[in-house]
Design a protein around this motif. Structure first.
Motif, short mmCIF file in Angstrom:
data_model
loop_
_atom_site.label_atom_id
_atom_site.label_comp_id
_atom_site.label_asym_id
_atom_site.label_seq_id
_atom_site.Cartn_x
_atom_site.Cartn_y
_atom_site.Cartn_z
N LEU A 202 0.84 -1.20 0.00
CA LEU A 202 0.00 0.00 0.00
C LEU A 202 0.87 1.25 0.00
CD1 LEU A 202 -2.51 -0.94 2.86
CD2 LEU A 202 -2.84 -1.33 0.41
N ALA A 204 0.13 5.61 0.60
CA ALA A 204 -0.79 6.72 0.81
C ALA A 204 0.03 8.00 0.87
CB ALA A 204 -1.58 6.54 2.10
N GLY A 215 -5.34 13.70 -1.90
CA GLY A 215 -4.93 12.47 -1.26
C GLY A 215 -4.69 11.41 -2.31
N LEU A 217 -3.79 7.32 -3.07
CA LEU A 217 -3.79 5.95 -2.58
C LEU A 217 -3.41 5.02 -3.72
CD1 LEU A 217 -7.13 5.89 -0.51
CD2 LEU A 217 -4.80 6.06 0.40
N LEU A 238 -11.33 0.75 -2.29
CA LEU A 238 -10.34 1.45 -1.48
C LEU A 238 -10.57 1.21 0.01
CD1 LEU A 238 -10.28 4.79 -3.48
CD2 LEU A 238 -8.45 3.10 -3.37
N PHE A 242 -7.75 -0.27 2.59
CA PHE A 242 -7.08 0.70 3.46
C PHE A 242 -7.75 0.89 4.83
CE2 PHE A 242 -5.44 1.84 -0.69
CZ PHE A 242 -4.13 2.17 -0.44
N CYS A 245 -5.89 1.13 8.48
CA CYS A 245 -4.47 1.46 8.38
C CYS A 245 -4.17 2.75 9.13
CB CYS A 245 -4.07 1.60 6.91
SG CYS A 245 -4.19 0.06 5.97
N ILE A 249 -4.10 7.90 6.84
CA ILE A 249 -5.00 7.20 5.91
C ILE A 249 -6.47 7.40 6.27
CG2 ILE A 249 -5.70 4.91 5.10
CD1 ILE A 249 -2.72 4.20 5.00
N ILE A 252 -7.54 10.53 4.60
CA ILE A 252 -7.61 10.38 3.15
C ILE A 252 -8.86 9.62 2.75
CG2 ILE A 252 -6.44 9.46 1.11
CD1 ILE A 252 -3.78 9.90 2.57
#
Length: 370
Positions: A202, A204, A215, A217, A238, A242, A245, A249, A252
């Protein structure tokens, strides 16, 4: 000639400018009801700088220059910088980074009067005749054109109608990317540093430029079956990857929830054996998407549009010769760009904690370099 261009991104607007200035009557149709302004900044580099000079637009492009990528810092979960990308990641100091909406505005403002821009319109059907192409539009109307040019991106409708399904030509590079507006971060009284954070598989980040913040990702994944126009389905993908996390994040993801114009797509390339057939030709990502990892999509759009317009001018009504010459000139640029992506995904989105640690050792220390 009377020419239809599908798509009002950089490739489509450049075609409108280059063809219109050579005396053609051009209609540009764009599915969206406005020119695209979302997404991350883009780059004009290499021979595309000379193209912008020939168009008479280089000064305006330079005036709108930003320097976002020079301020990217990779951080740990606490926000502590662990390094930044090397200074030589670009082609040269002459590269120009610019907000997507600024380049779109510059190109749209430069369209000659022989170019009509129709927003909220798209191609539904095409039928090639001996002397024209009959085009059916989503609005219900139909018109005939001498040529139809697809500049409508990686998911090109023209390519699908003329060359067949997208899955025949797409090459997935193992990543998905999303960009959401973060207006709450735009006015933050902080250094203009753009932090990027990794967890295994991942990435971010938050990027600030001009008066905006976005933002970012990215996640590693095999191809996912989803509707690229279904924004809610994209958001759910998404959230699945995510949710829970750390770092920033959650903020976001809040921006993802709130953004009705979320950008989401696979990181992929398009590989076609040819970019033209009959009275149809493809330009930009529709023909040869190199993926965001290459950082050259804008430059390829500019060079491709110019080469095609020049070859049509040289060949007169012999569009078949013009299309072949355009492709011969553009192919080397595309092959180079598509070949630059090796290792780019692993640099940005390492798959494991060990890979993240190894990547961090390759980063330039914060504060080092020019």
């Amino acid at each position: 000639m009377n020419i239809l261009v599908s798509g009002a991104g950089v490739a489509g607007l450049s075609l409108g400018r280059d063809l219109g200035m050579r005396g053609h009557s051009v209609t540009i149709v764009e599915r969206a009801d406005q020119l695209r302004g979302n997404g991350s900044p883009i780059d004009v580099r290499g021979d595309a700088i000379d193209v912008a000079q020939k168009m008479g637009l280089l000064s305006a492009i330079r005036d709108a220059r930003i320097r976002m990528t020079e301020q990217v810092h990779f951080v740990d979960e606490n926000g502590t910088a662990v390094g930044r990308l090397p200074d030589d990641i670009g082609d040269s100091p002459d590269d120009i980074e610019i907000a997507r909406e600024d380049l779109a505005r510059i190109l749209a403002d430069a369209l000659p009067v022989t170019v009509a821009l129709r927003l909220g319109e798209s191609i539904e059907s095409v039928a090639e005749r001996d002397d024209r192409v009959d085009v059916g539009f989503a609005s219900g109307g139909s018109e005939g054109f001498d040529l139809v040019l697809g500049a409508d991106g990686m998911h090109s409708a023209v390519r699908r109608l003329v060359f067949g399904p997208e899955q025949n030509w797409i090459r997935h590079l193992g990543l998905y990317v999303a960009i959401a507006d973060m207006p709450g971060e735009a006015d933050a009284e902080a250094e203009r540093i753009n932090p990027m954070y990794n967890s295994p598989g991942l990435l971010a980040g938050i990027a600030r430029f001009k008066d905006r913040a976005i933002g970012l990702l990215m996640f590693l994944s095999d191809p996912v079956d989803y509707d690229y126009r279904d924004v809610e389905a994209q958001k759910n993908l998404l959230f699945d990857h995510f949710e829970g996390c750390g770092w920033k994040i959650p903020a976001i993801l809040d921006a993802v929830r709130a953004d009705p114009h979320l950008y989401f797509d696979s990181v992929s390339q398009i590989h076609l054996p040819t970019w033209h057939r009959g009275r149809f030709a493809l330009v930009g990502d529709a023909a040869h998407c190199a993926s965001p990892l290459a950082g050259r999509g804008t430059s390829l759009a500019l060079t491709g549009a110019q080469f095609l317009a020049e070859e049509l001018e040289r060949s007169g009504d012999d569009y078949a010769t013009a299309f072949a010459r355009y492709e011969a000139r553009q192919r080397p640029y595309v092959e180079f760009a598509q070949g630059t992506v090796a290792g780019g995904g692993a640099l940005l989105v390492p798959p494991t904690r060990e890979a993240i640690a190894s990547r961090n050792q390759l980063l330039q220390p914060v504060g080092a370099g020019g």
